[in-house]
Scaffold this active site. Sequence first.
Site, PDB file in Angstrom:
ATOM      1  N   ARG A  84     -11.609  -5.624 -76.168  1.00  0.00           N
ATOM      2  CA  ARG A  84     -10.263  -6.036 -75.755  1.00  0.00           C
ATOM      3  C   ARG A  84     -10.088  -5.669 -74.288  1.00  0.00           C
ATOM      4  NH1 ARG A  84      -4.569  -3.290 -76.650  1.00  0.00           N
ATOM      5  NH2 ARG A  84      -3.291  -5.054 -75.983  1.00  0.00           N
ATOM      6  N   ASN A  87     -11.726  -1.187 -78.411  1.00  0.00           N
ATOM      7  CA  ASN A  87     -10.483  -1.224 -77.634  1.00  0.00           C
ATOM      8  C   ASN A  87     -10.340   0.128 -76.942  1.00  0.00           C
ATOM      9  OD1 ASN A  87      -7.887  -1.370 -76.689  1.00  0.00           O
ATOM     10  ND2 ASN A  87      -6.959  -1.951 -78.649  1.00  0.00           N
ATOM     11  N   HIS A 110      -0.436  -9.550 -75.111  1.00  0.00           N
ATOM     12  CA  HIS A 110      -0.500  -9.720 -76.578  1.00  0.00           C
ATOM     13  C   HIS A 110      -0.980 -11.123 -76.947  1.00  0.00           C
ATOM     14  CE1 HIS A 110       2.967  -6.583 -77.342  1.00  0.00           C
ATOM     15  NE2 HIS A 110       1.779  -5.985 -77.287  1.00  0.00           N
ATOM     16  N   GLU A 129      -5.517  -8.323 -84.650  1.00  0.00           N
ATOM     17  CA  GLU A 129      -6.143  -8.546 -83.347  1.00  0.00           C
ATOM     18  C   GLU A 129      -7.646  -8.282 -83.402  1.00  0.00           C
ATOM     19  OE1 GLU A 129      -2.758  -6.262 -81.667  1.00  0.00           O
ATOM     20  OE2 GLU A 129      -3.153  -7.468 -79.880  1.00  0.00           O
ATOM     21  N   ARG A 149       9.229   1.300 -73.707  1.00  0.00           N
ATOM     22  CA  ARG A 149       9.397   0.503 -72.480  1.00  0.00           C
ATOM     23  C   ARG A 149      10.754  -0.179 -72.458  1.00  0.00           C
ATOM     24  NH1 ARG A 149       4.027  -2.900 -73.212  1.00  0.00           N
ATOM     25  NH2 ARG A 149       3.203  -1.285 -74.550  1.00  0.00           N
TER      26      ARG A 149
END
Length: 395
Positions: free
Chosen positions: A90, A9, A179, A383, A240
Amino acid sequence: MKDSVLVVNSGSSSVKYQLVDPESGVAIAAGLVERIGEPDGLITHHHDGVDREHRGPIPDHGEGLRLAFDMFAATGIDLTTAGIAAVGHRVVHGGEVFHEPTVITPEVLAEIRRLSALAPLHNPANALGIESAMRVLPSVPHVAVFDTAFFHTLPMEARTYAVDAEIAKAHGVRRYGFHGTSHQFVSGRVAEFLGRDPGTLKQIVLHLGNGASASAIDGGRAVDTSMGLTPLEGLVMGTRSGDIDPGLVMHLRRSAGLDVDAIDELLNRRSGLKGLCGVNDFRELRRLIDDGDEDAALAYDVYIHRLRKYVGAYLLNLGGVDVITFTAGVGENSVPVRADALAGLERLGIEIDPDRNARRSREPRVISTDSSAVTVLVVPTNEELAIARFARACA
Ligand code: AMP
């Protein structure tokens, strides 16, 4: 080691990696390469309960991976000869093109780069990581797993922004969702855990980490999600803003004189919980609230208010729900967030059991009462394992 998958990733100045056995789900080794391009680079490598460190300049992603491979070798794992099945990468944005995990060819890599216009912070870094990993492990299949893929099934009404249709078409403006690997993994685990056919379940999944998103899943198909064109839309997150009036952007441009990069930075890095009270970690937020900090209390209330709004919207859009699931750092660990997100909904058939909610575990678990019509679960996401399984299946 044979048949394991290296999951990579890559960020702009970091690479997270994990060597995973996709069958058992065991993480054999894992590490993080940080501060690439800076003089004080750092690699932390974890294997067999031991942490190893490398400090020193790491000029680029390729060198970072080579140094990480040396750390594998120092613990007896030669990745170039270990017979690993695949490398799973990813990739944040798959645009309209990639709907499923894809073996990476030069054309696929070029397309991932081309999609950088939609994810300028992520796709260039993902592409860099892929290129470097392919150079150090050239004889193993490399597979891209896209964060957006699970949401390619969003119905037109859920994916379309009500803006000029021609402009939208010309610039790829639509809701993509992010996601996705986590929402897909967790909703699949829910069906497994309950012993139900995923095709029969209406689910809401709340992925609450530093980034946060909600999804509505009907019979295994994603029908709505809170993130949109970019991962900025939707829930209040660590840094965010989530949903805002788009007029805010013009207002800041005109009144505060901020340019587009400054507004981008403000909404992505200095908003959310951090913008409201100065911290983005939920543990610190709770500490501030316990100390009587009013800004932190407000930040928490805004967070919960937004979360409830999405749960309500998805309940209605799905026409009722069988399961609501909490996952990711906050969702898996914060007892008050889970309690407050679903408080007072007994009339809608949602009843949290306070004792079950307070219990700590790393396993999937029920936190609703036996009489609750809606089953509420906590299901840890993974993940890396999801990416490893996709890559194994695809390679
Ligand atoms: P993630 O992005 O899924 O790794 O989640 C990271 C976030 O989870 C952190 O920023 C924390 O806010 C939150 N978190 C992690 N552990 C806990 C905990 N024990 N209690 C509350 N929040 C936690």
